[in-house]
Write a protein that holds these residues in place. Structure first.
Motif, PDB file in Angstrom:
ATOM      1  N   HIS A  50      38.434  33.066  47.194  1.00 12.71           N
ATOM      2  CA  HIS A  50      37.523  33.614  46.191  1.00 12.71           C
ATOM      3  C   HIS A  50      36.268  32.749  46.108  1.00 12.71           C
ATOM      4  N   PRO A  79      33.027  34.639  37.320  1.00 10.90           N
ATOM      5  CA  PRO A  79      34.112  35.580  37.029  1.00 10.90           C
ATOM      6  C   PRO A  79      34.982  35.065  35.890  1.00 10.90           C
ATOM      7  N   SER A 119      34.576  37.074  44.360  1.00 11.08           N
ATOM      8  CA  SER A 119      34.451  37.840  45.604  1.00 11.08           C
ATOM      9  C   SER A 119      34.957  37.032  46.794  1.00 11.08           C
ATOM     10  N   THR A 158      37.935  42.483  45.541  1.00  7.72           N
ATOM     11  CA  THR A 158      37.415  41.158  45.857  1.00  7.72           C
ATOM     12  C   THR A 158      37.674  40.835  47.326  1.00  7.72           C
ATOM     13  N   ALA A 187      32.658  45.757  45.045  1.00  3.73           N
ATOM     14  CA  ALA A 187      32.767  44.765  43.971  1.00  3.73           C
ATOM     15  C   ALA A 187      31.803  43.604  44.173  1.00  3.73           C
ATOM     16  N   LYS A 204      39.203  36.864  40.399  1.00  6.84           N
ATOM     17  CA  LYS A 204      38.180  37.917  40.377  1.00  6.84           C
ATOM     18  C   LYS A 204      36.917  37.533  41.161  1.00  6.84           C
ATOM     19  N   CYS A 245      43.424  42.057  49.319  1.00  3.82           N
ATOM     20  CA  CYS A 245      43.591  41.718  47.910  1.00  3.82           C
ATOM     21  C   CYS A 245      44.585  42.724  47.354  1.00  3.82           C
ATOM     22  N   GLY A 253      40.784  40.058  32.608  1.00  6.84           N
ATOM     23  CA  GLY A 253      40.488  41.009  33.676  1.00  6.84           C
ATOM     24  C   GLY A 253      41.624  41.137  34.672  1.00  6.84           C
ATOM     25  N   ILE A 254      42.593  40.233  34.619  1.00  8.81           N
ATOM     26  CA  ILE A 254      43.835  40.339  35.397  1.00  8.81           C
ATOM     27  C   ILE A 254      44.943  40.600  34.382  1.00  8.81           C
ATOM     28  N   TYR A 287      36.230  47.894  38.941  1.00  9.74           N
ATOM     29  CA  TYR A 287      37.515  48.382  39.455  1.00  9.74           C
ATOM     30  C   TYR A 287      37.952  49.641  38.716  1.00  9.74           C
ATOM     31  N   HIS A 292      38.165  35.156  35.789  1.00  8.48           N
ATOM     32  CA  HIS A 292      39.449  34.704  36.319  1.00  8.48           C
ATOM     33  C   HIS A 292      39.211  34.248  37.748  1.00  8.48           C
TER      34      HIS A 292
END
Length: 454
Positions: free
Chosen positions: A43, A51, A58, A101, A83, A56, A117, A221-222, A89, A53
């Protein structure tokens, strides 16, 4: 006061640009048989993007091209998914499986490179790491795809799954050696528990459901969190067209496992499964690191100890125990032994939850119980150690371990080539800039990619 999340600092500081470099400096001697590409994903959000998290951010793939004793090139490329340019999403029509991502893993199957992912479709890459686009196995992949597919070393089949917090919770797929999906089936009895990895034996597919499950109130977000009400279980499904309806679930102790070391049937027909796991407190410390919350550990994994389960399918029992007290993650093996009994396995060691201990490349001898560590050095962190078999091998550990090191003191990175037998350093390849700590990767020999001589 705004605090920079830990996943954007230190070893995890993102790389700000795409770079290409040729004829890299090599110390030592690269074995000529290492002719191919080491690809590694992680990531890496674009500059100015924070991000919510760690997961999250890229995806950026780093590639190192070795050929006949030379390090020909290094290059890094973002995986250009919707993304990356900010596409969400969730849409008014439901999840967009292309808004990925694509930052967890990168594999090759049937001559195709795929950045993965687990919440999305794979993204195909060229051998030079340019993005081709989302790939759905000619329309046969109807769900997201795990970031940890398993290629059977005997049949060449690729086994993988799609998981979802909503029914169907778990779908198993098989693609043949040519890349065509030949089988898919919903797995009965599965729940919304997070399923990041799984195992493949010669006769079974093995799923693990821990205490981390879907939580719509999670704001990072997760949408997952630990739940004491979520049963921790292992699902065993016979391989074959009719296997799903014979799936059995076995209760195990509370915990959560991200990555499998290996699984196999022993001489008594029992299934032996191993991998690092965390308890409730370990998950809390890890999650708080992943989201940048107070009360976190000093590392992205905390209290992560290797556990072994032995499932007696006849008696319907499970014996389990922690078999090592060293905090480790990113287990790897000689993939020729995937699904069969392996003697050796490798991992990356981390400091403990209080910050004591160092990073290292670990080798376990499962026959003798011996553990050996190649210490990386102060302010240096290795990536997952990818095993590459040597030519004309006679032993399981005849081969090399490839790991990319982040060096904070030198603000640099190197590819280390270690002898997988004794963990001695064979060669060091100096990279043009420091590579941020990432997740998973693969060695792709030239023979796997048609037209990849460049």
């Amino acid at each position: 006061m705004t605090t920079t999340p830990p996943y954007l600092t230190g070893h995890y500081t993102p790389v700000a640009e795409e770079v290409s470099a040729s004829e890299l400096t090599v110390e030592g001697t690269l074995p000529p048989e290492l002719t191919g590409r080491l690809l590694r994903n992680g990531h890496n959000p674009k500059p100015g993007v924070t991000p919510t998290h760690w997961f999250k951010g890229s995806g950026m793939v780093h590639g190192i091209r070795l050929r006949e004793g030379r390090a020909e090139w290094y290059r890094n490329r973002w995986v250009h998914t919707p993304a990356l340019d900010g596409a969400p999403y969730m849409t008014e029509h439901g999840p967009d499986l292309t808004a990925s991502t694509a930052g967890t893993h990168v594999i090759e199957h049937a001559g195709r490179l795929l950045a993965l992912c687990e919440a999305n479709l794979p993204f195909e890459l060229t051998p030079d790491l340019d993005t081709v686009g989302a790939y759905d196995f000619d329309g046969k992949l109807r769900t997201a795809m795990t970031a940890h597919p398993k290629e059977d070393p005997v049949t060449g089949e690729l086994h993988f799954f799609g998981s979802s917090p909503f029914p169907p919770f778990l779908t198993h797929y098989v693609a043949d050696a040519k890349g065509a999906v030949t089988h898919s089936a919903e797995v009965p009895g599965a729940t919304a528990s997070l399923k990041h990895d799984f195992a493949l034996t010669r006769r079974h597919v093995v799923f693990v459901e821990g205490n981390v499950t879907f939580d719509h109130t999670e704001s990072s977000g997760i949408p997952y969190s630990w739940s004491d009400h979520q049963p921790s279980r292992i699902g065993v499904m016979p391989r074959g067209e009719d296997g799903a309806r014979h799936t059995r679930w076995f209760s195990i102790e509370p915990g959560n496992m991200l990555h499998v070391s290996n699984a196999y049937e022993d001489g008594q027909g029992r299934i032996v499964l191993e991998g690092p796991t965390v308890d409730r407190e370990g998950f809390r410390l890890s999650w708080n690191w992943w989201v940048g919350a107070p009360g976190r550990g000093s590392e992205p994994v905390a209290r992560s100890y290797t556990r072994r389960w032995i499932l007696d399918l006849t008696a319907g029992t499970v014996d389990e125990q922690i078999i090592d007290d060293l905090p480790v993650e990113f287990p790897t093996i000689n993939e020729d032994y995937l699904g069969a009994e392996n003697r050796y396995q490798y991992a990356i060691s981390f400091p403990d939850e209080k910050g004591f201990g160092g990073y290292g490349v670990v080798k376990y001898d499962r026959t003798t119980g011996a553990r050996r560590i190649h210490q990386i050095g102060d302010a240096r962190m290795p990536s997952e150690a990818v095993f590459v078999p040597a030519a004309d091998t006679t032993r399981e550990d005849d081969g090399y371990l490839l790991t990319v090191v982040s060096d904070l003191k030198q603000n640099a990175s190197q590819l280390l080539v270690l002898d997988a037998s004794g963990l001695d350093r064979i060669a060091t390849v100096h990279l043009p800039h420091r590579v941020s700590a990432g997740l998973h990767g693969s060695w792709i020999p030239d023979t796997a990619l048609d037209g990849s001589a460049g």
